[in-house]
Design an enzyme around this catalytic site. Structure first.
Site, PDB file in Angstrom:
ATOM      1  N   LYS A   1      -6.704   3.355  -3.374  1.00  0.00           N
ATOM      2  CA  LYS A   1      -7.114   3.357  -1.956  1.00  0.00           C
ATOM      3  C   LYS A   1      -7.342   4.787  -1.518  1.00  0.00           C
ATOM      4  O   LYS A   1      -6.605   5.695  -1.917  1.00  0.00           O
ATOM      5  CB  LYS A   1      -5.998   2.693  -1.144  1.00  0.00           C
ATOM      6  CG  LYS A   1      -6.192   2.681   0.372  1.00  0.00           C
ATOM      7  CD  LYS A   1      -5.093   1.830   1.035  1.00  0.00           C
ATOM      8  CE  LYS A   1      -5.013   2.109   2.537  1.00  0.00           C
ATOM      9  NZ  LYS A   1      -3.948   1.346   3.197  1.00  0.00           N
TER      10      LYS A   1
ATOM     11  N   LYS B   1     -10.139   0.409  -2.440  1.00  0.00           N
ATOM     12  CA  LYS B   1     -10.067   0.156  -0.991  1.00  0.00           C
ATOM     13  C   LYS B   1     -10.325   1.447  -0.227  1.00  0.00           C
ATOM     14  O   LYS B   1      -9.459   2.327  -0.171  1.00  0.00           O
ATOM     15  CB  LYS B   1      -8.682  -0.400  -0.624  1.00  0.00           C
ATOM     16  CG  LYS B   1      -8.460  -0.583   0.888  1.00  0.00           C
ATOM     17  CD  LYS B   1      -7.124  -1.262   1.171  1.00  0.00           C
ATOM     18  CE  LYS B   1      -6.767  -1.200   2.662  1.00  0.00           C
ATOM     19  NZ  LYS B   1      -5.486  -1.874   2.977  1.00  0.00           N
TER      20      LYS B   1
ATOM     21  N   ASP C   1       0.881  -1.179   0.000  1.00  0.00           N
ATOM     22  CA  ASP C   1       0.000   0.000   0.000  1.00  0.00           C
ATOM     23  C   ASP C   1       0.910   1.218   0.000  1.00  0.00           C
ATOM     24  O   ASP C   1       1.436   1.616   1.040  1.00  0.00           O
ATOM     25  CB  ASP C   1      -0.894  -0.005   1.257  1.00  0.00           C
ATOM     26  CG  ASP C   1      -2.009  -1.050   1.187  1.00  0.00           C
ATOM     27  OD1 ASP C   1      -3.022  -0.873   1.894  1.00  0.00           O
ATOM     28  OD2 ASP C   1      -1.861  -2.044   0.444  1.00  0.00           O
TER      29      ASP C   1
END
Lengths: 475, 290, 320
Positions: C220, C256, C152
């Protein structure tokens, strides 16, 4: 797949009587000379209740009760006290909002989500807003000491029964008038339940009278010599008949009639929100909306893209049981209306437009029409000119802003219009030129008690909402 | 024990700041008496620090209150009226005691106060229609003017009319979105504190109204000179020299000033004149073009 | 307006063409987007649909701990929870992954080995992203070598807000290249936009496209370290972006939302938005994740209530 399980709202909160009389002089009374009729749920065709169809003697009694209440009580009630009655009504509607929402959905066929989130809150807000004007009439810009007109006859349609009732009664009472209101024959129940709100608020008897019935009852009200003002919302055809009927009399009249609004999408529109606006403009309330965006005018350069997105979005619309909280598109209000929608759609086919609707299972009972679009429509088509009053969108194209304005205005109607573009100056340029009483820019179908609503041309005259909404009820 | 032997549980009167009821940070109190001279209660004597805290609370509350929809503010003010009505008897008792009125006279005062509050509640979503405009400029521009609340208004409430006067100066300030710091009548403070209790139970966000009991000659100058206060209402200042001094102090950040007793509030129709002094007018231009 | 652009690759050829493309994306009307999210939030998901949604949501969780005070012990406890959220009910699905700092990846990896639960690591000077590219690359490689299945990363918001889109793009490409694993599929790259700092929905749309053009496997919303983090309208805009990207290029990218999703109700609302905006294909942990910590327990409490008919309480879920 993510299937939403049934999520039905319970009916148990509302008590529907098996039969209703007329609400005259503060209580329910039997008819003097009328007949009875039934109201059904358009989603299931079950009979909900038996109603009284008010005859001429009933209408006469109602007007007399309104006149008595006006002369003896209401015209002597200071604005500050009238305000407090209206505040009570607003608050009681808010308290009993779920009861009213359920009843509205059962009687009208619109999704419970709309009744709950739009119709009933707006009805309560309308009373709350106009309550505040009752003791401030000198500030409305209509003279230093404006006076009420007297007794108002009010005839409302079936598409937003309770909300239309609020649009009529709230300003009338705030301005000091008394009323006789006739709800539509397919949707009388929330008006009759409203009578109990008047009683709970201890509104003086006769200030609000409710007479149920159909066209004949309405005509009797319009023709009654002791009615000072008529307010009508409904079809242009009936509106014209009323205008003729009051010709040569002293009766004031305001009319809020049909429309064939253009929803104009430019190439620089915020496209996802524009598609929402298109969907909301014509499929909200099953298209039973006078100001519905029933003509989509899309700039030719983005036609393919908008159409593709629109179809994709339409495929996620959920049609079905109006009492299910996840329903987006409910039932058509009546067999008559369904027939009309079908007939005009067949005209569209015959005229050579291309019909499309997303795959959609229709329930077995009740009146249903799937959200439908027609492409390849031009101004010369009947489906581009005539109000269908259903979930049917006619799609046309344009090249330049000037052409969009020309096509948008090229109609005897003039109630509303939509403009979608990120460019502020163009919004204002379009708004300046559109001959429509309401222009929605980057939004659609938004209503507020502070915001004046009404049409140009054959969409009627007079405004409801805002400071302007008082004018019709004062002299 | 008979009913007449029962001791009542007496209320402690504190300040109302940021939605809570603190004592004065100075710990000081003074005695409040009824019109006949009988002791009523010890009342908090607000200090300059209390005033400072009140202004801070009012500033925190301003964004939310001015950003609420007018419909919401109108609903909140109407709710206050519902609560006022519910406490009618309590207010009557306090007005009788503080102002020396008979019951029927006090009843009239309370009724007028509630009705006046309701009257102002109904202005929340209408003032823009009456005090705003679309302006027909000589050019291709959309030009409109809108009233906006100025910010924090400090008010020295009327000294004699401890409920009706208080309502008449407070409601017009907050209905349009301003937040308020009120210094109450010195000798007749109780109705103001009961009003504070009403505000605390009426969905009025903390900090929108802050109520300070105490001596306006002590606290007033701090409010008048405070650079984060945007407006000041000298309604309850009877000393002309003090009023002048406060107005001079207010000039340092050009507060909007209402001089003592003006515009008149003890009239049947106060008009919009107590709302507009604390409203800014914003005019916006936008071209109209394709 | 056109996002159905043939040959989207040309777009990244230069700073100018990239900027023109991003500026040419359709704008997002704030009020309209928020209104649509609010309407979708009124969907009533009950009974069987709710049970299914709860289990789906649990299976989509990246169970997260990203604190200065993290230790191997804490991470092992979290990993055990991710593998078996409800010790009393083996029918309860596992979470999708655990999400930790790079130096705790090995503790996580050794605990979840063989269970199907993945290890995601933040990297690139998370959460601020303010460090030299070398440092960010080292961060990423450490995590991969320690056993991370997913990375991430954060974008350089400073560069984005000054319009240096090519720099943002190229950094993502570089980090993506560093996600390679010998003999295996590369680690999946999630690109954190930090939507709270981007401030407008227009920027969220642009940053989403930028990340996808650079090869992101997931976009995300947030680091979870600032507020606002994930909101329903932001998720909606990002789901519109992945939908449009697939239509334009044929490639599917996951979404996400992270941070601020605490209740089962919030989670289910997100699933509704996924369902109606991007489409049901995104409704699996392969394409949608929740970055969360306390959310899991609320989902478990709701799950228990659906199964037993009684309201449950904090004593009946584990605190790890």
């Amino acid at each position: 797949m993510f299937e939403y399980a049934p999520a039905p709202e319970s009916r148990s909160i509302v008590d529907i009587a098996s039969s209703y009389g007329l609400f005259i002089g503060g209580e329910f009374v039997d008819t003097r000379d009328g007949h009875t009729f039934k109201t059904i749920s358009p989603a299931s065709e079950e009979v909900l209740a038996e109603l009284t169809e008010a005859g001429p003697a009933d209408v006469d009694a109602a007007v007399a009760a309104a006149r008595r209440a006006y002369d003896r009580v209401w015209s002597k009630t200071p604005g500050r006290e009238r305000a407090k009655y209206l505040y009570r009504i607003a608050r009681i509607l808010a308290e009993r909002s779920r009861e009213f929402a359920v009843l509205e959905t059962l009687d009208n066929g619109k999704p419970i989500r709309e009744s709950r989130d739009v119709d009933v809150p707006l009805a309560s807000a309308w009373f709350f807003y106009y309550a505040g004007w009752a003791d401030k009439l000198a500030y409305a810009g209509l003279g230093s000491d404006p006076q009420p007109v007297g007794v108002a006859g009010q005839i409302i349609p079936w598409n937003f029964p309770l909300m239309m009732l609020a649009w009529k009664i709230a300003p009338a009472l705030a301005a000091g008038n008394t009323v006789v209101l006739k709800p539509a024959e397919t949707t009388p129940l929330t008006a009759l339940l409203f009578a109990s709100v008047c009683q709970q608020a201890e509104l003086p008897p006769g200030v609000v009278n409710i007479v149920t019935g159909a066209g004949a009852t309405g005509q009797a009200l319009v023709a009654h010599p002791d009615v000072d003002k008529i307010a009508f919302t409904g079809s242009t055809e009936v509106g014209k008949a009323i205008a003729r009927a009051v010709a040569g009399t002293d009766t004031k009249v305001t009319l809020e009639l049909g429309g064939k609004a253009a929803n104009v999408i430019f190439d620089d529109a915020p496209v996802d929100q524009a598609v929402e606006g298109i969907v909301n403009g014509i499929f909200f309330n099953q298209g039973h909306v006078c100001c519905a965006g029933s003509r989509l005018l899309v700039q030719e350069s983005v036609y393919d893209e908008v159409l593709e997105r629109l179809k994709r979005r339409m495929a996620t619309l959920r049609l079905g049981d109006p009492m299910d909280k996840n329903t987006d598109v409910g039932a058509i209000n009546s067999r008559e209306q369904l027939t009309r929608i079908r007939e005009l759609s067949e005209v569209g086919d015959a005229e050579g437009a291309q019909r499309w609707s997303a795959a959609c299972e229709l329930p077995e009972h009740g009146f249903w029409f799937p959200p439908t679009i027609f492409t390849g429509v031009t101004q010369a088509h009947r489906i581009a000119r005539e109000e269908i009053f259903g979930p049917v969108l006619s799609i046309l194209t344009f090249r330049t802003p000037a052409e969009a304005v020309e096509k948008a205005n090229n109609t005897p109607y003039g109630l509303s219009a939509g403009v979608w573009t990120e460019k502020g100056s163009r919004i204002l340029w379009m708004a300046d030129r559109l001959r429509a009483g309401v222009v929605w820019a980057n939004t659609f179908n938004r209503f507020d008690p502070t915001s004046p609503f009404g049409g140009y041309k054959e969409s009627g005259h007079g405004r409801e909402g805002g400071r302007h909404g008082l004018e019709a009820y004062l002299r | 024990m008979s009913a007449s032997d029962r001791l009542d549980v007496r209320k402690t009167y504190k300040l109302y700041i940021g939605g809570a009821f603190p004592r004065s940070e100075s710990g000081r109190t003074y005695e409040a008496f009824d019109a006949k001279g009988t002791f009523l209660a010890n009342v908090a004597r607000a200090s300059r620090k209390d005033a400072r805290d009140a202004v801070s609370a009012a500033r925190k509350a301003f964004a939310g209150w001015s950003g609420a929809t007018p419909y919401n503010r109108g609903q909140v003010l109407y709710r206050v009226a519902e609560m006022l009505e519910g406490r009618r008897e309590q207010f009557i008792a306090e007005v009788m005691a503080g102002e020396g009125l008979r019951r029927s006279g006090a009843g009239d005062v309370v009724d007028r106060a509630i009705d006046r509050w309701v009257w102002y509640a109904g202005w929340a979503d209408k003032i823009a229609q009456v005090h705003g405009s679309a302006n027909a400029v000589a050019g291709p521009y959309f030009d409109f003017s809108l009233p906006e609340p100025t910010g924090i208004v400090a008010t020295i409430a009327p000294q004699e009319s401890s409920l009706f006067g208080l309502v008449s100066v407070l409601a017009p300030v907050i209905v349009t979105g301003n937040t308020a710091v009120v210094v109450t009548s010195y000798s007749r403070p109780l109705p103001a504190m009961t009003l504070a209790e009403v505000l605390a139970t009426s969905d009025v966000p903390g900090g929108v109204v802050n109520v300070l009991t105490g001596d306006s000659t002590e606290v007033g100058p701090w409010l008048a000179s405070h650079m984060d206060v945007n407006g000041i209402d000298l309604a309850g200042v009877s000393d002309a020299d003090l009023a002048t001094a406060l107005e001079e102090a207010a000039a340092d950040n050009l507060k909007r000033v209402l001089r003592p007793g003006l515009p008149a509030w003890d009239v049947a129709d106060p008009g919009i004149h107590r709302m507009t002094p604390f409203l800014e007018t914003k005019t916006v231009w936008h071209p109209i073009g394709v | 307006m056109s996002t159905s652009v043939a040959g989207v690759d040309d777009v990244t050829a230069s700073e100018t063409s990239l900027r023109r493309f991003l500026a040419g994306l359709p704008g997002v009307d704030q009020v309209g987007a928020e209104a649509r999210a609010a309407t979708l939030a009124t969907r009533s998901i009950k009974t069987t649909a709710k049970q299914q949604a709860l289990d789906t949501a649990i299976s989509m969780i990246d169970l997260t701990t990203l604190e200065g005070q993290d230790t191997p012990g804490k991470v092992r406890a979290l990993s055990a929870k991710a593998m078996r959220p409800d010790p009393t009910d083996s029918s309860c699905p596992s979470a999708a992954a655990v999400c930790v700092y790079p130096d705790l990846v090995s503790a996580a990896a050794s605990t979840v080995a063989g269970s199907g639960v993945l290890v995601a690591s933040v990297a690139t000077a998370f959460p601020s992203g303010r460090a030299a590219l070398d440092v960010k690359l080292a961060d990423t490689r450490d995590a991969i070598e320690a056993g991370a299945d997913e990375i991430d990363m954060v974008i350089d918001r400073g560069a984005f807000l000054t319009g240096r889109y090519s720099q943002v793009h190229d950094e993502i490409v570089t980090i993506k290249a560093a996600c390679g694993r010998p003999g295996r599929e590369p680690a999946h790259l999630k690109v954190i936009l930090e939507t709270g700092e981007l401030a407008t929905y227009d920027n969220v749309r642009r940053a989403s496209w930028l990340a996808m053009l650079a090869g992101a496997d997931f976009i995300k919303t947030s680091t979870g370290k600032i507020s606002p983090a994930a909101t329903l309208p932001v998720a909606l805009v990002m789901l519109e972006a992945v939908r449009d990207f697939r239509l334009a290029t044929g490639r599917m990218v996951g979404v996400k939302p992270a941070g601020g999703i605490r209740s089962a109700k919030d989670a289910i609302r997100h699933l509704v938005v996924v369902n109606e905006v991007a489409g049901p294909e995104w409704l699996s942990s392969r394409w949608f994740r929740f970055g969360a910590s306390s959310l899991l327990n609320d989902l478990l409490l709701q799950r228990t209530r659906m199964l037993t008919g009684r309201y449950s309480g904090p004593d009946y879920v584990t605190l790890d």
